[in-house]
Design a protein around this motif. Structure first.
Motif, PDB file in Angstrom:
ATOM      1  N   ASP A 297       1.512  10.139   4.102  1.00  0.00           N
ATOM      2  CA  ASP A 297       1.633   8.976   3.207  1.00  0.00           C
ATOM      3  C   ASP A 297       3.073   8.754   2.761  1.00  0.00           C
ATOM      4  O   ASP A 297       3.342   8.362   1.621  1.00  0.00           O
ATOM      5  CB  ASP A 297       0.723   9.137   1.984  1.00  0.00           C
TER       6      ASP A 297
ATOM      7  N   TYR B  96       4.946   2.975   4.857  1.00  0.00           N
ATOM      8  CA  TYR B  96       3.961   2.260   4.048  1.00  0.00           C
ATOM      9  C   TYR B  96       3.443   1.074   4.852  1.00  0.00           C
ATOM     10  O   TYR B  96       3.884   0.811   5.973  1.00  0.00           O
ATOM     11  CB  TYR B  96       4.590   1.781   2.737  1.00  0.00           C
TER      12      TYR B  96
ATOM     13  N   HIS C  44       0.821  -1.209   0.000  1.00  0.00           N
ATOM     14  CA  HIS C  44       0.000   0.000   0.000  1.00  0.00           C
ATOM     15  C   HIS C  44       0.857   1.261   0.000  1.00  0.00           C
ATOM     16  O   HIS C  44       1.579   1.522   0.954  1.00  0.00           O
ATOM     17  CB  HIS C  44      -0.911  -0.018   1.238  1.00  0.00           C
ATOM     18  N   GLY C  45       0.745   2.021  -1.092  1.00  0.00           N
ATOM     19  CA  GLY C  45       1.449   3.296  -1.219  1.00  0.00           C
ATOM     20  C   GLY C  45       2.732   3.218  -2.014  1.00  0.00           C
ATOM     21  O   GLY C  45       3.215   4.243  -2.499  1.00  0.00           O
TER      22      GLY C  45
ATOM     23  N   HIS D 251     -10.970   3.193   0.788  1.00  0.00           N
ATOM     24  CA  HIS D 251     -10.293   2.262   1.702  1.00  0.00           C
ATOM     25  C   HIS D 251     -11.077   1.981   2.969  1.00  0.00           C
ATOM     26  O   HIS D 251     -10.573   1.316   3.881  1.00  0.00           O
ATOM     27  CB  HIS D 251      -8.870   2.722   2.044  1.00  0.00           C
TER      28      HIS D 251
ATOM     29  N   LYS E  21       0.236  12.475  -1.935  1.00  0.00           N
ATOM     30  CA  LYS E  21      -0.374  11.366  -1.211  1.00  0.00           C
ATOM     31  C   LYS E  21      -0.713  10.220  -2.154  1.00  0.00           C
ATOM     32  O   LYS E  21      -0.614  10.363  -3.379  1.00  0.00           O
ATOM     33  CB  LYS E  21      -1.655  11.835  -0.496  1.00  0.00           C
ATOM     34  N   ASP E  22      -1.138   9.117  -1.562  1.00  0.00           N
ATOM     35  CA  ASP E  22      -1.738   8.025  -2.335  1.00  0.00           C
ATOM     36  C   ASP E  22      -3.120   7.683  -1.806  1.00  0.00           C
ATOM     37  O   ASP E  22      -3.870   6.961  -2.438  1.00  0.00           O
ATOM     38  CB  ASP E  22      -0.851   6.779  -2.314  1.00  0.00           C
ATOM     39  N   THR E  23      -3.472   8.232  -0.619  1.00  0.00           N
ATOM     40  CA  THR E  23      -4.778   8.007  -0.004  1.00  0.00           C
ATOM     41  C   THR E  23      -5.291   9.341   0.530  1.00  0.00           C
ATOM     42  O   THR E  23      -4.600  10.007   1.299  1.00  0.00           O
ATOM     43  CB  THR E  23      -4.683   6.988   1.153  1.00  0.00           C
TER      44      THR E  23
ATOM     45  N   GLY F 224      -6.156   3.722   5.675  1.00  0.00           N
ATOM     46  CA  GLY F 224      -5.154   3.661   4.619  1.00  0.00           C
ATOM     47  C   GLY F 224      -4.102   4.741   4.692  1.00  0.00           C
ATOM     48  O   GLY F 224      -3.032   4.607   4.089  1.00  0.00           O
ATOM     49  N   GLU F 225      -4.365   5.831   5.415  1.00  0.00           N
ATOM     50  CA  GLU F 225      -3.426   6.956   5.479  1.00  0.00           C
ATOM     51  C   GLU F 225      -2.287   6.668   6.451  1.00  0.00           C
ATOM     52  O   GLU F 225      -2.412   5.866   7.370  1.00  0.00           O
ATOM     53  CB  GLU F 225      -4.136   8.230   5.928  1.00  0.00           C
TER      54      GLU F 225
ATOM     55  N   HIS G 283      -3.693   3.109  -6.521  1.00  0.00           N
ATOM     56  CA  HIS G 283      -2.578   2.172  -6.585  1.00  0.00           C
ATOM     57  C   HIS G 283      -1.549   2.637  -7.619  1.00  0.00           C
ATOM     58  O   HIS G 283      -1.894   3.220  -8.649  1.00  0.00           O
ATOM     59  CB  HIS G 283      -3.072   0.782  -6.997  1.00  0.00           C
TER      60      HIS G 283
ATOM     61  N   HIS H 105      -7.992   5.671  -2.355  1.00  0.00           N
ATOM     62  CA  HIS H 105      -6.615   5.195  -2.503  1.00  0.00           C
ATOM     63  C   HIS H 105      -6.336   4.840  -3.954  1.00  0.00           C
ATOM     64  O   HIS H 105      -7.063   4.034  -4.550  1.00  0.00           O
ATOM     65  CB  HIS H 105      -6.380   3.977  -1.612  1.00  0.00           C
TER      66      HIS H 105
END
Length: 531
Positions: free
Chosen positions: A296, A153, A116-117, A498, A470-472, A316-317, A449, A447
Motif C-alpha cells: 500500500d 496509489y 485511494h490511500g 473494498h 497499510k490502508d487496505t 484496493g491493495e 480513508h 479500507h
C-alpha cells in the motif's frame, strides 16, 4: 487628594478594561470550544489545511467520458473512463509537490474522484454526500492537495462505485520518492476483472437483492430458529455473491494477447507496482527472485529475497516488488486461479538484448504472508500500548426480510448507515480489531480513508518482522487482525470493504472526529451515492 482620586480612577478604568478584555477573549474562545456531555470544554477541530506556497503545482485535467475499449480481440466494451483509457491517465508527481486535478464530467451520471490511500484533507476525499456533492454531468470540480506520502496509489469514482468501477472509472497515481531514482524500469500493473455480458441470470439475482432496509435481521433469525445451519457449505454457497459473471481478467485493461510485453535489460533493477482495481483477490506468480519492498505504498524494512513465490493482491491493495534482471531468460508473470479467465491475467517480461529464450516457469504453492515480511525495527505502536479508543469490528452477513429476500453484509450485526461509528478525539491512539465471521466465507478487504494503520497482530500473534503499514487489509474468513492508527486527520471518514458489492450492501462504517466543524452541506441537487 487629587492624586489619590486620579489614581483610584485609573485603577478602576484599568480593572474595567481588563474585565472587558477577559470577556472578549472568552467570547472568542467559545467559537473554538464546545462543552461535551461531562461538562468539560473541548476544542473544536477543523479540517486539515495545507500551505502551497513555494511548492511545484502539477495540474492535470481528467475528463470522465465514455470510450470504446478493446479488452481482447473478441470483446470490445463501452467503458467509462478518465481521459478515454482504462486505466485512466497515470498521475505521477514527486513527494512534496502539489497535485491539482480538474475533473470534468461528460458522462450522463454524477461522478467523483477518491484518492485511494493518500491521506488528503477531508475536503479532498471525494465522497459524495460526505465531503462533497458528486459532480453533475457537464460540470467541473477541482481537487488540490500536497502529495506528502510517497508510494503507489490509485484514484477512482466513489459515486455508486460498485457500478462505476466495474465500467472502468479508475486510474493510478504514483508519488515518487528519492529512492525511486535507483530503479531503472518502473512498471504499473493494474489488475481487474470484467463481465462479458453472458451471465444475465446472475444479474437478475443481484437485481433482486434488497438494499433498501439493510438493518432488518428478522429473516436471519427466523432461519436460525427453524434449525437451518447457517455455517453449512450449501448455505454459504447460496448466500455468496456469484463472481462467475466476471469471466474476463485483465492487466492494464487488456487480456494477455492484447498486452505488449515489459522490456528489461540485463543488470537493471526493475520495479513492478501491482494495483487491484477489481473485486477479487488475485494470486500473482513471479517466477524469479524478488523483494516485496512496499505494501500500500509504505516501506517494508529490509525486505528479504523471495524465491519465485506467489503474492496475493486483494481489492484496493497495492504491492510493489523489485527484482534484478539477471539475464537468465524471458519469463511470464501469471495469475494462479481456478477460474478459466485467470489464464488471461499474465504479462511477459522480455530482455531487449536477449536471445528470446524463456526461463523455466516453476510452479509453487507458496504464498507470501505480508505479516512476515522484512526485519523488525522501531514502530509507532505495539500491543502493550494504552489506546484511547478500542473498537471491535465483526464482519458478517445477514438476510434481508423484504419482499425479495437477499443477502446483506454487516458490521457488528448492522448495515450502513446504522453501524455505530468509531468516535475519536484528535490525537487519539485507536485500536481496531477486525474479525471475519462472514457466513458466505468471503474475503473482506477493509479500507480506511484518510489514515494509515499499523498491523499489530494476526490471529492473536504479534508481528515479528517489519512493521506493516497499510490502508487496505484483506481479512479472510476466520481471521482476526488488530490494527492501530493515530487520529491525526480531522474529518468524517469511511471504513469499508473494498469488494464494493459488500460495501454497497451494508459493510461500511465511519471514523468520526468529536467536535469536528463541518464544511459540507448536502445541497439536495444531486443523488449522492457514496458507495
Amino acid at each position: 487628594m487629587k492624586k489619590f482620586i486620579i489614581s483610584s480612577l485609573l485603577i478602576s478604568i484599568i480593572a474595567i478594561l481588563a474585565a472587558c478584555t477577559d470577556q472578549s477573549n472568552g467570547s472568542n474562545a467559545e467559537k473554538d470550544e464546545t462543552s461535551n456531555s461531562e461538562g468539560t470544554v473541548s476544542e473544536v477541530v477543523q479540517v486539515k489545511t495545507e500551505n502551497f506556497d513555494g511548492k511545484k503545482i502539477n495540474e492535470f485535467n481528467l475528463t470522465a467520458q465514455e470510450a470504446e475499449w478493446e479488452l481482447s480481440s473478441d470483446k470490445t466494451i463501452t467503458a467509462w473512463t478518465y481521459n478515454g483509457t482504462v486505466p485512466g491517465e497515470q498521475i505521477r508527481v514527486k513527494q512534496g509537490e502539489v497535485v491539482k486535478v480538474n475533473l470534468t464530467n461528460e458522462l450522463e451520471e454524477p461522478v467523483s474522484i477518491h484518492w485511494h490511500g493518500i491521506p488528503v484533507p477531508n475536503t479532498q476525499d471525494g465522497i459524495p454526500g460526505v465531503t462533497q456533492d458528486a459532480v453533475l454531468p457537464g460540470e467541473t470540480y477541482t481537487y488540490e492537495f500536497i502529495a506528502n506520502d510517497p508510494g503507489t496509489y490509485w484514484y477512482h469514482s466513489h459515486q455508486n462505485g460498485v457500478e462505476q468501477l466495474d465500467k472502468g472509472l479508475y486510474g493510478t497515481i504514483i508519488v515518487e520518492s528519492e529512492d525511486d531514482a535507483d530503479v531503472d524500469r518502473d512498471y504499473t500493473l493494474v489488475l481487474d476483472e470484467w463481465e462479458s455480458g453472458s451471465h444475465e441470470e446472475n444479474d437478475m439475482n443481484m437485481d433482486g437483492m434488497d438494499h433498501g432496509d439493510m438493518g432488518d435481521m428478522d429473516s436471519m433469525e427466523d432461519m436460525e430458529h427453524n434449525g437451518m445451519d447457517m455455517e453449512s457449505s450449501d448455505m454459504s454457497d447460496m448466500m455468496a455473491h456469484d463472481m462467475s459473471s466476471y469471466d474476463i481478467f485483465t492487466i492494464n485493461g487488456k487480456t494477455y494477447e492484447n498486452n505488449e510485453p515489459l522490456f528489461v535489460k540485463e543488470g537493471e533493477t526493475v520495479k513492478l507496482r501491482f494495483v487491484n482495481a477489481g473485486y477479487m483477490a488475485h494470486q500473482i506468480h513471479i517466477p524469479v527472485d524478488y523483494k516485496v519492498t512496499h505494501v500500500d505504498g509504505q516501506k517494508v524494512n529490509n525486505p528479504q529475497i523471495i524465491a519465485g513465490s506467489v503474492i496475493e493482491v486483494a481489492p484496493g491493495e497495492r504491492v510493489d516488488v523489485e527484482f534484478v534482471a539477471d539475464g537468465s531468460g524471458d519469463f511470464t508473470i501469471d495469475c494462479h486461479g481456478e477460474m478459466e479467465a485467470a489464464q488471461d491475467m499474465k504479462m511477459d517480461i522480455v530482455y531487449e538484448d536477449g536471445n528470446g529464450q524463456k526461463a523455466e516457469h516453476f510452479l509453487t504453492p507458496d504464498i507470501v504472508d505480508i505479516t512476515k515480511l522484512g526485519e523488525k525495527t522501531e514502530s509507532q505502536f505495539n500491543l502493550n500500548d494504552n489506546f484511547d479508543v478500542e473498537y471491535e469490528m465483526e464482519l458478517n452477513t445477514a438476510m434481508s426480510s423484504e419482499e425479495e429476500m437477499g443477502m446483506v453484509w454487516t458490521i457488528n450485526g448492522a448495515t450502513y448507515p446504522d453501524v455505530p461509528p468509531i468516535e475519536v478525539d484528535k490525537g487519539d491512539k485507536v485500536k481496531v480489531t477486525l474479525t471475519n465471521n462472514s457466513m458466505d466465507k468471503a474475503d473482506h478487504p477493509m479500507h480506511l480513508h484518510g489514515h494509515f494503520f499499523q498491523i499489530l497482530s494476526k490471529n492473536g500473534e504479534e508481528l515479528q518482522g517489519s512493521p506493516i503499514i497499510k490502508d487496505t487489509l484483506n481479512v479472510k474468513y476466520g481471521e482476526t487482525y488488530e490494527v492501530a492508527f493515530v487520529a491525526d486527520n480531522p474529518g468524517n471518514w469511511l471504513f469499508h470493504c473494498h469488494d464494493l458489492h459488500h460495501a454497497s450492501s451494508g459493510m461500511v462504517t465511519t471514523v468520526e472526529y468529536n467536535n469536528f466543524e463541518p464544511f459540507y452541506t448536502d445541497t439536495g441537487r444531486v443523488d449522492n451515492q457514496p458507495e
